[in-house]
Scaffold this active site. Sequence first.
Site, PDB file in Angstrom:
ATOM      1  N   ARG A 168      -4.396 -13.468  18.184  1.00  0.00           N
ATOM      2  CA  ARG A 168      -4.295 -12.160  17.970  1.00  0.00           C
ATOM      3  C   ARG A 168      -3.813 -11.530  16.640  1.00  0.00           C
ATOM      4  O   ARG A 168      -3.900 -10.626  16.061  1.00  0.00           O
ATOM      5  CB  ARG A 168      -3.384 -11.559  19.022  1.00  0.00           C
ATOM      6  CG  ARG A 168      -3.295 -10.053  19.141  1.00  0.00           C
ATOM      7  CD  ARG A 168      -2.706  -9.527  20.467  1.00  0.00           C
ATOM      8  NE  ARG A 168      -1.347  -9.582  20.203  1.00  0.00           N
ATOM      9  CZ  ARG A 168      -0.266  -9.059  20.947  1.00  0.00           C
ATOM     10  NH1 ARG A 168      -0.852  -8.709  22.552  1.00  0.00           N
ATOM     11  NH2 ARG A 168       0.986  -9.267  20.880  1.00  0.00           N
ATOM     12  N   ARG A 210      13.398  -5.508  30.528  1.00  0.00           N
ATOM     13  CA  ARG A 210      13.314  -6.846  30.024  1.00  0.00           C
ATOM     14  C   ARG A 210      14.801  -7.619  30.063  1.00  0.00           C
ATOM     15  O   ARG A 210      14.828  -8.842  29.294  1.00  0.00           O
ATOM     16  CB  ARG A 210      13.165  -6.507  28.331  1.00  0.00           C
ATOM     17  CG  ARG A 210      11.671  -7.186  27.978  1.00  0.00           C
ATOM     18  CD  ARG A 210      11.754  -6.700  26.461  1.00  0.00           C
ATOM     19  NE  ARG A 210      10.423  -7.112  25.864  1.00  0.00           N
ATOM     20  CZ  ARG A 210       9.292  -7.079  25.493  1.00  0.00           C
ATOM     21  NH1 ARG A 210       8.875  -5.960  26.454  1.00  0.00           N
ATOM     22  NH2 ARG A 210       8.568  -7.642  24.863  1.00  0.00           N
ATOM     23  N   ARG A 256      10.245 -14.385  19.931  1.00  0.00           N
ATOM     24  CA  ARG A 256       9.974 -13.555  21.104  1.00  0.00           C
ATOM     25  C   ARG A 256       9.933 -14.400  22.227  1.00  0.00           C
ATOM     26  O   ARG A 256      10.153 -13.915  23.612  1.00  0.00           O
ATOM     27  CB  ARG A 256       8.767 -12.734  20.732  1.00  0.00           C
ATOM     28  CG  ARG A 256       8.996 -11.584  19.536  1.00  0.00           C
ATOM     29  CD  ARG A 256       7.599 -11.081  19.239  1.00  0.00           C
ATOM     30  NE  ARG A 256       7.075  -9.900  20.466  1.00  0.00           N
ATOM     31  CZ  ARG A 256       5.845  -9.855  20.783  1.00  0.00           C
ATOM     32  NH1 ARG A 256       4.827 -10.692  20.384  1.00  0.00           N
ATOM     33  NH2 ARG A 256       5.585  -8.908  21.665  1.00  0.00           N
ATOM     34  N   ARG A 307      -0.827  -7.534  13.544  1.00  0.00           N
ATOM     35  CA  ARG A 307       0.632  -6.927  14.106  1.00  0.00           C
ATOM     36  C   ARG A 307       1.978  -7.720  13.231  1.00  0.00           C
ATOM     37  O   ARG A 307       2.093  -8.744  12.950  1.00  0.00           O
ATOM     38  CB  ARG A 307       1.023  -7.150  15.323  1.00  0.00           C
ATOM     39  CG  ARG A 307       0.297  -5.898  16.388  1.00  0.00           C
ATOM     40  CD  ARG A 307       0.460  -6.504  17.622  1.00  0.00           C
ATOM     41  NE  ARG A 307       1.909  -6.730  18.182  1.00  0.00           N
ATOM     42  CZ  ARG A 307       2.213  -6.733  19.395  1.00  0.00           C
ATOM     43  NH1 ARG A 307       1.492  -6.374  20.293  1.00  0.00           N
ATOM     44  NH2 ARG A 307       3.323  -7.159  19.796  1.00  0.00           N
ATOM     45  N   LYS A 320      -0.304  -9.060  29.741  1.00  0.00           N
ATOM     46  CA  LYS A 320       0.042  -8.185  30.433  1.00  0.00           C
ATOM     47  C   LYS A 320      -0.585  -6.517  30.118  1.00  0.00           C
ATOM     48  O   LYS A 320      -0.951  -6.047  31.175  1.00  0.00           O
ATOM     49  CB  LYS A 320       1.590  -7.795  30.170  1.00  0.00           C
ATOM     50  CG  LYS A 320       2.347  -8.789  30.586  1.00  0.00           C
ATOM     51  CD  LYS A 320       3.903  -8.669  30.729  1.00  0.00           C
ATOM     52  CE  LYS A 320       4.569  -8.260  29.249  1.00  0.00           C
ATOM     53  NZ  LYS A 320       4.317  -9.413  28.249  1.00  0.00           N
TER      54      LYS A 320
HETATM   55  P1  AMP Z   1       5.718  -5.683  23.767  1.00  0.00           P
HETATM   56  O1  AMP Z   1       4.572  -4.899  23.420  1.00  0.00           O
HETATM   57  O2  AMP Z   1       6.123  -5.450  25.339  1.00  0.00           O
HETATM   58  O3  AMP Z   1       5.569  -7.197  23.488  1.00  0.00           O
HETATM   59  O4  AMP Z   1       6.923  -5.087  22.782  1.00  0.00           O
HETATM   60  C1  AMP Z   1       7.032  -5.272  21.376  1.00  0.00           C
HETATM   61  C2  AMP Z   1       8.438  -5.054  20.995  1.00  0.00           C
HETATM   62  O5  AMP Z   1       8.925  -3.759  21.388  1.00  0.00           O
HETATM   63  C3  AMP Z   1       9.507  -6.316  21.488  1.00  0.00           C
HETATM   64  O6  AMP Z   1       9.296  -7.695  21.103  1.00  0.00           O
HETATM   65  C4  AMP Z   1      10.746  -5.530  21.559  1.00  0.00           C
HETATM   66  O7  AMP Z   1      11.181  -5.781  20.240  1.00  0.00           O
HETATM   67  C5  AMP Z   1      10.256  -3.929  21.660  1.00  0.00           C
HETATM   68  N1  AMP Z   1      10.317  -3.773  23.049  1.00  0.00           N
HETATM   69  C6  AMP Z   1       9.504  -3.524  24.151  1.00  0.00           C
HETATM   70  N2  AMP Z   1      10.082  -3.386  25.251  1.00  0.00           N
HETATM   71  C7  AMP Z   1      11.250  -3.485  25.076  1.00  0.00           C
HETATM   72  C8  AMP Z   1      12.489  -3.238  26.069  1.00  0.00           C
HETATM   73  N3  AMP Z   1      12.242  -3.228  27.435  1.00  0.00           N
HETATM   74  N4  AMP Z   1      13.723  -3.440  25.817  1.00  0.00           N
HETATM   75  C9  AMP Z   1      13.977  -3.850  24.381  1.00  0.00           C
HETATM   76  N5  AMP Z   1      13.016  -3.835  23.594  1.00  0.00           N
HETATM   77  C10 AMP Z   1      11.613  -3.872  23.814  1.00  0.00           C
END
Ligand code: AMP
Length: 198
Positions: free
Chosen positions: A130, A93, A147, A136, A18
Amino acid sequence: MTETTTRLLIIGPPGAGKGTQAAQIAERFGVPAISTGDIFRANIKGGTELGQQVQAIIERGELVPDSLTNEIVADRLAQADAAGGFLLDGYPRNVEQVHALDGMIEGDALDAVVLLEVDTDAVVARLLKRAELEGRADDTEEVIRHRQDVYAEQTAPLVELFSERGILVSVDGLGSVEEVAERIASGLDAQLAAKAGR
Ligand code: AMP
């Protein structure tokens, strides 16, 4: 005056690519790409109060509480560069966040939601790779799988909701970055043209 505002989302399982595609779409439409994950990671790195609040949650692969996440997005969307549109990546989300976003952009509906469709096994393999490269903290195998489960339970149901709204653009996420970008571009063009014609 012509309406040039473009409000977009990109949705798909963690590791679908994404972020990479979001940057390309945002550039094409001249709107900021807004990633809640990036905002959280920047705050963790900077050692801010927000970063300290969310670090452990993110490292476990859980969702940050809606109240906190919604507030951050509302603040970000209120900034000047988002007035002409935006591309959200990683938000909303869950259903609660969809309703919160509806409230934030009241009367200015989303134009399109890009769904990046990928095979979960392929995604997990990509994330493990990754993890090796970037290290990370939320990239251990256990957290990666968690996740995916959180996505399946809380985020995947939103696809149906956006489909019912007639704004879903489903794209096959398997292929090179350029191939996928091309599919997204043509899917979005068709969706936005159809919307303009309504
Ligand atoms: P991402 O980079 O979008 O995969 O986000 C990394 C982490 O940030 C996720 O696994 C969540 O812990 C947190 N996170 C990101 N976006 C959200 C969201 N919209 N609501 C809740 N937690 C979020």
